[in-house]
Design a protein around this motif. Structure first.
Motif, PDB file in Angstrom:
ATOM      1  N   ASP A 136       0.953  -1.191  -0.034  1.00 14.36           N
ATOM      2  CA  ASP A 136      -0.074  -0.061  -0.039  1.00 14.36           C
ATOM      3  C   ASP A 136       0.976   1.318   0.144  1.00 14.36           C
ATOM      4  OD1 ASP A 136      -2.424  -1.666   0.142  1.00 14.36           O
ATOM      5  OD2 ASP A 136      -2.372  -1.465   2.382  1.00 14.36           O
ATOM      6  N   ILE A 137       0.317   2.297  -0.521  1.00 19.79           N
ATOM      7  CA  ILE A 137       0.916   3.639  -0.436  1.00 19.79           C
ATOM      8  C   ILE A 137       1.188   4.031   0.862  1.00 19.79           C
ATOM      9  CG2 ILE A 137       0.996   6.105  -1.289  1.00 19.79           C
ATOM     10  CD1 ILE A 137       1.766   4.088  -3.543  1.00 19.79           C
ATOM     11  N   GLU A 138       2.348   4.526   1.093  1.00 21.10           N
ATOM     12  CA  GLU A 138       2.660   5.020   2.571  1.00 21.10           C
ATOM     13  C   GLU A 138       2.048   6.388   2.727  1.00 21.10           C
ATOM     14  OE1 GLU A 138       6.424   4.478   4.306  1.00 21.10           O
ATOM     15  OE2 GLU A 138       6.462   2.329   3.798  1.00 21.10           O
ATOM     16  N   ARG A 139       0.664   6.670   3.278  1.00 22.27           N
ATOM     17  CA  ARG A 139       0.487   8.029   3.157  1.00 22.27           C
ATOM     18  C   ARG A 139       0.334   8.780   4.806  1.00 22.27           C
ATOM     19  NH1 ARG A 139      -1.921   8.447  -1.411  1.00 22.27           N
ATOM     20  NH2 ARG A 139      -2.844   6.753  -2.375  1.00 22.27           N
ATOM     21  N   PRO A 140       0.855   9.995   4.807  1.00 12.72           N
ATOM     22  CA  PRO A 140       1.048  10.661   6.139  1.00 12.72           C
ATOM     23  C   PRO A 140      -0.360  10.629   6.807  1.00 12.72           C
ATOM     24  CG  PRO A 140       0.983  12.162   4.206  1.00 12.72           C
ATOM     25  CD  PRO A 140       0.998  10.920   3.746  1.00 12.72           C
ATOM     26  N   THR A 141      -0.484  10.450   8.272  1.00 14.98           N
ATOM     27  CA  THR A 141      -1.713  10.444   8.932  1.00 14.98           C
ATOM     28  C   THR A 141      -2.156  12.097   8.935  1.00 14.98           C
ATOM     29  OG1 THR A 141      -0.302  10.759  10.832  1.00 14.98           O
ATOM     30  CG2 THR A 141      -1.052   8.767  10.318  1.00 14.98           C
ATOM     31  N   ILE A 142      -1.172  12.901   8.735  1.00 16.85           N
ATOM     32  CA  ILE A 142      -1.554  14.428   8.564  1.00 16.85           C
ATOM     33  C   ILE A 142      -1.257  15.035   7.293  1.00 16.85           C
ATOM     34  CG2 ILE A 142      -1.107  16.565   9.786  1.00 16.85           C
ATOM     35  CD1 ILE A 142      -0.894  15.489  12.625  1.00 16.85           C
ATOM     36  N   THR A 143      -1.688  15.643   6.627  1.00 12.91           N
ATOM     37  CA  THR A 143      -1.259  16.064   5.172  1.00 12.91           C
ATOM     38  C   THR A 143      -0.065  17.060   5.533  1.00 12.91           C
ATOM     39  OG1 THR A 143      -3.498  16.125   4.526  1.00 12.91           O
ATOM     40  CG2 THR A 143      -2.047  17.565   3.403  1.00 12.91           C
ATOM     41  N   ARG A 144       1.057  16.578   4.773  1.00  9.35           N
ATOM     42  CA  ARG A 144       2.162  17.371   4.911  1.00  9.35           C
ATOM     43  C   ARG A 144       2.009  18.696   4.315  1.00  9.35           C
ATOM     44  NH1 ARG A 144       7.210  14.372   2.792  1.00  9.35           N
ATOM     45  NH2 ARG A 144       8.287  15.823   3.935  1.00  9.35           N
ATOM     46  N   ARG A 145       2.718  19.678   4.879  1.00  5.83           N
ATOM     47  CA  ARG A 145       2.666  21.035   4.316  1.00  5.83           C
ATOM     48  C   ARG A 145       4.007  21.452   4.141  1.00  5.83           C
ATOM     49  NH1 ARG A 145       0.464  19.839   8.018  1.00  5.83           N
ATOM     50  NH2 ARG A 145       1.554  21.064   9.557  1.00  5.83           N
ATOM     51  N   ILE A 146       4.471  21.751   2.642  1.00  4.85           N
ATOM     52  CA  ILE A 146       5.686  22.004   2.469  1.00  4.85           C
ATOM     53  C   ILE A 146       5.788  23.520   1.977  1.00  4.85           C
ATOM     54  CG2 ILE A 146       7.848  21.480   1.106  1.00  4.85           C
ATOM     55  CD1 ILE A 146       6.983  18.824   1.309  1.00  4.85           C
ATOM     56  N   VAL A 147       6.576  24.594   2.541  1.00  5.16           N
ATOM     57  CA  VAL A 147       6.514  25.667   2.128  1.00  5.16           C
ATOM     58  C   VAL A 147       7.743  26.120   1.492  1.00  5.16           C
ATOM     59  CG1 VAL A 147       6.271  28.353   3.016  1.00  5.16           C
ATOM     60  CG2 VAL A 147       4.882  26.461   4.155  1.00  5.16           C
ATOM     61  N   VAL A 148       7.987  26.477   0.079  1.00  2.00           N
ATOM     62  CA  VAL A 148       8.924  26.675  -0.654  1.00  2.00           C
ATOM     63  C   VAL A 148       9.208  28.063  -0.551  1.00  2.00           C
ATOM     64  CG1 VAL A 148      10.256  26.108  -2.895  1.00  2.00           C
ATOM     65  CG2 VAL A 148       8.525  24.651  -2.041  1.00  2.00           C
ATOM     66  N   CYS A 149      10.339  28.642  -0.127  1.00  2.00           N
ATOM     67  CA  CYS A 149      10.579  30.386  -0.161  1.00  2.00           C
ATOM     68  C   CYS A 149      12.034  30.587  -0.027  1.00  2.00           C
ATOM     69  CB  CYS A 149      10.062  30.321   1.411  1.00  2.00           C
ATOM     70  SG  CYS A 149      10.756  29.559   2.734  1.00  2.00           S
ATOM     71  N   ASN A 150      11.965  31.815  -0.390  1.00  2.00           N
ATOM     72  CA  ASN A 150      13.269  32.711  -0.381  1.00  2.00           C
ATOM     73  C   ASN A 150      12.844  34.084  -0.811  1.00  2.00           C
ATOM     74  OD1 ASN A 150      15.693  34.278  -0.594  1.00  2.00           O
ATOM     75  ND2 ASN A 150      16.825  32.079  -1.055  1.00  2.00           N
ATOM     76  N   GLN A 151      13.239  35.098  -0.038  1.00  2.00           N
ATOM     77  CA  GLN A 151      12.645  36.244  -0.555  1.00  2.00           C
ATOM     78  C   GLN A 151      13.363  36.902  -1.660  1.00  2.00           C
ATOM     79  OE1 GLN A 151      15.740  38.934   0.447  1.00  2.00           O
ATOM     80  NE2 GLN A 151      13.915  39.760  -0.168  1.00  2.00           N
ATOM     81  N   LYS A 152      14.483  36.236  -2.187  1.00  2.00           N
ATOM     82  CA  LYS A 152      15.191  36.643  -3.433  1.00  2.00           C
ATOM     83  C   LYS A 152      14.350  36.062  -4.719  1.00  2.00           C
ATOM     84  CE  LYS A 152      19.661  36.869  -5.595  1.00  2.00           C
ATOM     85  NZ  LYS A 152      19.153  36.205  -6.711  1.00  2.00           N
ATOM     86  N   GLY A 153      14.302  36.686  -5.591  1.00  2.00           N
ATOM     87  CA  GLY A 153      13.572  36.080  -6.732  1.00  2.00           C
ATOM     88  C   GLY A 153      14.423  35.692  -7.571  1.00  2.00           C
ATOM     89  N   GLY A 154      14.314  34.735  -8.539  1.00  2.00           N
ATOM     90  CA  GLY A 154      15.269  34.160  -9.535  1.00  2.00           C
ATOM     91  C   GLY A 154      15.986  33.104  -9.013  1.00  2.00           C
ATOM     92  N   VAL A 155      15.800  32.573  -8.010  1.00  2.00           N
ATOM     93  CA  VAL A 155      16.586  31.320  -7.531  1.00  2.00           C
ATOM     94  C   VAL A 155      15.942  30.080  -7.973  1.00  2.00           C
ATOM     95  CG1 VAL A 155      17.388  32.709  -5.489  1.00  2.00           C
ATOM     96  CG2 VAL A 155      15.312  31.441  -5.139  1.00  2.00           C
ATOM     97  N   GLY A 156      14.810  30.121  -8.325  1.00  2.00           N
ATOM     98  CA  GLY A 156      14.234  29.116  -8.973  1.00  2.00           C
ATOM     99  C   GLY A 156      13.171  28.023  -7.931  1.00  2.00           C
ATOM    100  N   LYS A 157      12.542  28.775  -7.276  1.00  2.00           N
ATOM    101  CA  LYS A 157      11.595  28.436  -6.201  1.00  2.00           C
ATOM    102  C   LYS A 157      10.445  27.675  -6.961  1.00  2.00           C
ATOM    103  CE  LYS A 157      10.513  32.319  -4.204  1.00  2.00           C
ATOM    104  NZ  LYS A 157      11.612  33.116  -4.988  1.00  2.00           N
ATOM    105  N   THR A 158      10.072  28.092  -7.882  1.00  2.00           N
ATOM    106  CA  THR A 158       9.135  27.447  -8.728  1.00  2.00           C
ATOM    107  C   THR A 158       9.537  26.243  -9.578  1.00  2.00           C
ATOM    108  OG1 THR A 158       7.988  29.872  -9.337  1.00  2.00           O
ATOM    109  CG2 THR A 158       7.538  27.988 -10.466  1.00  2.00           C
ATOM    110  N   ALA A 159      10.532  26.182  -9.807  1.00  2.00           N
ATOM    111  CA  ALA A 159      10.994  24.967 -10.568  1.00  2.00           C
ATOM    112  C   ALA A 159      11.071  23.840  -9.364  1.00  2.00           C
ATOM    113  CB  ALA A 159      12.335  25.122 -11.247  1.00  2.00           C
ATOM    114  N   ILE A 160      11.818  24.169  -8.406  1.00  2.00           N
ATOM    115  CA  ILE A 160      11.820  23.225  -7.034  1.00  2.00           C
ATOM    116  C   ILE A 160      10.157  22.829  -6.757  1.00  2.00           C
ATOM    117  CG2 ILE A 160      12.668  22.757  -4.862  1.00  2.00           C
ATOM    118  CD1 ILE A 160      14.826  22.779  -6.990  1.00  2.00           C
ATOM    119  N   THR A 161       9.389  23.591  -6.471  1.00  2.00           N
ATOM    120  CA  THR A 161       7.999  23.552  -6.069  1.00  2.00           C
ATOM    121  C   THR A 161       7.489  22.475  -7.180  1.00  2.00           C
ATOM    122  OG1 THR A 161       7.710  25.455  -5.178  1.00  2.00           O
ATOM    123  CG2 THR A 161       5.776  24.344  -5.740  1.00  2.00           C
TER     124      THR A 161
END
Length: 421
Positions: free
Chosen positions: A107-132
């Motif tokens: 069976d797929i191992e599903r978390p008991t609590i939905t995981r919430r991952i915040v991809v961040c850096n206040q500098k633009g252009g580092v590729g946050k969107t690509a990593i997300t």
């Protein structure tokens, strides 16, 4: 036939299997984390113990298949196959199919609590969107298909090599660090929280209209409908309905202003997204390059909840191997520390991703990478090279892992997904 070549107390056996059956065997063995030879050994042993032969298997097109079995097992198998008047190829196929039938996919191992991952850096252009996007795609890949992955144990060695490596190929080209593994098969929601709508555009979505409903409206307490109605599915051919996107709207430029009039504004993103959590295993938020109220709300959403294990949710910081990323990192971590202290939050750092790395840039890149590695807490959990496939995928408005699934960047995204799991 049996070859004199042996490993330990095993002997090499060469026979034939249909390609489809061999692939099923390879995937199922990987799902259970065992070697193919062990699966074949178990299948043959179970087949020998049967009272009679099973239904015939279509072995048309069978080609060479080699494995290692315990000494003597193949001779016993040959004798039983002869008694049952089936060919060795047919008997082996039945044995493999018997193992598959009695060893279902886990069976797929599903978390008991939905995981919430915040991809961040206040500098633009580092590729946050690509990593997300890449992280979400890697988490949603099919669990019944094998994908090339950089093994986690190789990360430290890869980082060490990268810090001194200046060739064009880079350490990503080392085939010894790659293995084929099943996808996690998780249900993933990507949230475009940036008014610039980069994630929405990169994945071929359409930004939400300014006069309609949006995540901003729900956070500001002025919804115009159900937030679920805004969600779109991403590339169902590849991800089979497991990867979804909540598109952005340009009205998010006004979010900080609207949040200033909202009570408990730091919890605004959580209030908006909580109704969606039962539909997903992981929610990944692509944050804007900002240190304003919107970042406060994102950080609060990523905090550790009661009953949640440390490191399941939190902040994933994307940087580049250059000095300005270090300055931005300091500003971001100061904001997170202030939130931790002011609101008494348990907010975990999931790690640092060094993105768009190119060792050919010489000392600036390698010394900066070493600086990130030296931080230790949070530690570096991903190294993604600056290669053409990501740019091409963006131009084509396709997910990287479906556009170029065997590219070094795709392999690195899968490694990142497993490193923070």
């Amino acid at each position: 036939m049996t070859s004199p070549a042996a490993t330990g107390d095993r002997e090499k056996v060469v026979s034939k299997l249909p390609g489809w059956l061999r692939q099923n065997l390879k995937v199922r063995a990987a799902q259970h984390g065992i070697e193919i030879q062990t699966a074949v050994e178990q299948g043959i042993s179970a087949w020998i113990d049967l009272a009679s032969a099973r239904e015939p298997i279509d072995t048309a097109g069978a080609d060479s298949f080699a494995t290692f079995l315990p000494e003597g097992q193949w001779e016993t198998f040959r004798a039983v196959a002869s008694d049952r008047r089936v060919s060795l190829i047919q008997g082996l196929a039945q044995s493999v199919q018997l193992w598959l039938d009695t060893t279902p996919a886990p069976d797929i191992e599903r978390p008991t609590i939905t995981r919430r991952i915040v991809v961040c850096n206040q500098k633009g252009g580092v590729g946050k969107t690509a990593i997300t996007a890449g992280l979400g795609e890697a988490l949603a890949e099919d669990s019944n298909t094998l994908h090339p992955v950089r093994v986690a144990k190789a990360l430290t060695a890869a980082l060490r090599a990268s810090a001194t490596h200046t060739s064009e190929e880079g350490p990503d080209q080392n085939p010894l660090e790659i293995e084929s593994l099943p996808g996690p098969g998780l249900r993933v929601l990507l949230v475009d929280f940036d008014p610039q709508c980069h994630l929405t555009n990169q994945l071929g979505g359409t930004p939400l209209p300014m006069d309609g409903d949006s995540l901003t409206n729900h956070m500001a307490g002025d919804p115009k409908g159900d937030l679920r109605d805004l969600i779109v599915s991403v590339d169902d051919d590849t991800f089979d309905g497991r990867l979804h996107l909540l598109p952005a709207c340009h009205d998010a430029f006004l979010l900080d202003v609207r949040l200033s009039a909202v009570r408990a504004r730091e919890a605004a993103l959580e209030r908006a997204l909580t109704p969606l959590e039962s539909d997903y295993d992981v929610i990944i938020v692509d944050c804007p390059p900002s240190l304003g109220l919107s970042m406060d709300a994102a950080a609060y959403y990523g905090r550790r909840r009661d009953g949640e294990r440390p490191g399941q949710s939190g902040a994933l910081i994307v940087v580049q191997a250059e000095d300005s990323s270090a300055d931005a990192y300091d500003l971001l971590t100061h904001q997170i520390e202030d939130l931790r202290n002011d609101l008494a939050l348990d907010l975990d750092y999931l790690g640092i991703v060094v993105n768009l790395y190119d060792g050919r840039r010489g000392y600036i890149a390698t010394s900066s990478l070493q600086g990130w590695v030296d931080i230790k807490d949070p530690r570096v959990v991903g190294l993604v090279s600056d290669l053409k496939e990501q740019k091409e995928a963006v131009r084509m408005k396709q997910p990287l892992l479906s556009y170029a699934p065997t590219s070094q960047q795709a392999i690195s995204m899968r490694a990142l997904a497993r490193e923070i799991s």
